[in-house]
Design an enzyme around this catalytic site. Structure first.
Site, PDB file in Angstrom:
ATOM      1  N   SER A 141       0.854  -1.190   0.000  1.00 24.94           N
ATOM      2  CA  SER A 141       0.000   0.000   0.000  1.00 24.94           C
ATOM      3  C   SER A 141       0.887   1.236   0.000  1.00 24.94           C
ATOM      4  O   SER A 141       2.076   1.159   0.367  1.00 24.94           O
ATOM      5  CB  SER A 141      -0.876   0.009   1.262  1.00 24.94           C
ATOM      6  OG  SER A 141      -1.478   1.270   1.482  1.00 24.94           O
ATOM      7  N   TYR A 154      -1.187  -0.533  10.371  1.00 25.52           N
ATOM      8  CA  TYR A 154      -1.315  -0.772   8.927  1.00 25.52           C
ATOM      9  C   TYR A 154      -0.069  -0.296   8.188  1.00 25.52           C
ATOM     10  O   TYR A 154       0.462  -1.007   7.327  1.00 25.52           O
ATOM     11  CB  TYR A 154      -2.560  -0.054   8.408  1.00 25.52           C
ATOM     12  CG  TYR A 154      -2.907  -0.374   6.971  1.00 25.52           C
ATOM     13  CD1 TYR A 154      -3.298  -1.652   6.595  1.00 25.52           C
ATOM     14  CD2 TYR A 154      -2.868   0.622   5.990  1.00 25.52           C
ATOM     15  CE1 TYR A 154      -3.635  -1.939   5.286  1.00 25.52           C
ATOM     16  CE2 TYR A 154      -3.199   0.344   4.684  1.00 25.52           C
ATOM     17  CZ  TYR A 154      -3.582  -0.949   4.337  1.00 25.52           C
ATOM     18  OH  TYR A 154      -3.911  -1.230   3.032  1.00 25.52           O
TER      19      TYR A 154
END
Length: 253
Positions: A141, A154
């Protein structure tokens, strides 16, 4: 058909990015294995691909469980005899700073993002080594390359996937296996759409997503599928250890 008869295992492919990748690979002739925990959604994706002339397989599996992963790989080998392409797409995001995150939440984010990538690769790579060829595509990501507010676990987990990709490439590229990584920005998946719609300020959160980019729109699952296809194509033999940002220019901004 550029992936004709290639066997492609795609985790987290019952919806969103994984579903788009599975459908794109199937369109190019791959025999796709759809992996996820939601049987209804998984069977629906398989039915769509089958209706378009493909030869898919759905496997219900928790890819944070080594026994589940072993069973999944065995099922694929029993059906197709091999694996040529692996897409480690399964992931989870939970909000919170390191102060707010509980240890349970922290571990859950790492298990779904990092441990799943390790486990699937751990059990798939020996098969690719026997063939002396194959492609592994890890989905990280933009959060793995920069800090995002209230996304401590995350960001850390997705950064770990970037590092793991490079380490795997160093270990296995000389033996014919290419390992690469895609870092998507905010993509208009059903999950992101739900986040926007359920937010107390839907227009504000969508504007926040857009303000991080140079493009006037968010990305689509199909754009990530095209990036994955590039990494999957056997003729792209010189591409390994690459980290590709598909983020609307977020890193350049």
């Amino acid at each position: 058909m550029r992936l004709k008869d290639q066997v492609a295992l795609i985790t987290g492919s019952t919806s969103g990015l994984g579903e788009a990748i599975a459908k794109r690979f199937a369109h190019e002739g791959a025999k796709v294995i759809i992996v996820g925990r939601n049987q209804e959604r998984g069977e629906a994706v398989a039915a769509t691909i089958r209706g378009q002339g493909g030869d898919p397989m759905f496997v219900s599996a928790d890819v944070t469980s080594e026994q589940n992963v072993k069973t999944m790989v065995d099922k694929v080998i029993n059906r197709f005899g091999t694996i040529d392409i692996v897409v480690n797409n399964a992931g989870l995001v939970l909000p919170g700073s390191v102060i707010e995150m509980t240890l349970e939440q922290w571990n859950k984010v790492f298990q779904m993002n990092v441990t799943s990538t390790y486990l699937v690769s751990h059990h798939a790579i020996p098969l690719l080594l026997k063939q002396k060829r194959g492609s592994i595509i890890n989905i990280s990501s933009e959060a793995g390359l920069k800090g995002l507010k209230n996304r401590s676990a995350y960001c850390a987990a997705k950064a770990a996937i970037v590092g793991l990709t490079k380490a795997m490439a160093v270990d296995h590229s000389s033996k014919g296996i290419r390992i690469n990584c895609i870092c998507p920005g905010t993509i208009k998946t059903p999950m992101i759409q739900e986040i926007i719609e359920n937010h107390e300020d839907p227009d504000g959160i969508e504007k926040e997503f857009l303000n991080r980019r140079l493009t006037p729109e968010l990305g689509t699952p199909g754009e990530i599928a095209e990036a994955a296809l590039y990494f999957a194509l056997p003729e792209n033999r010189y591409v390994t250890g690459a980290i590709l940002s598909v983020d609307g220019g977020a890193l350049a901004k």
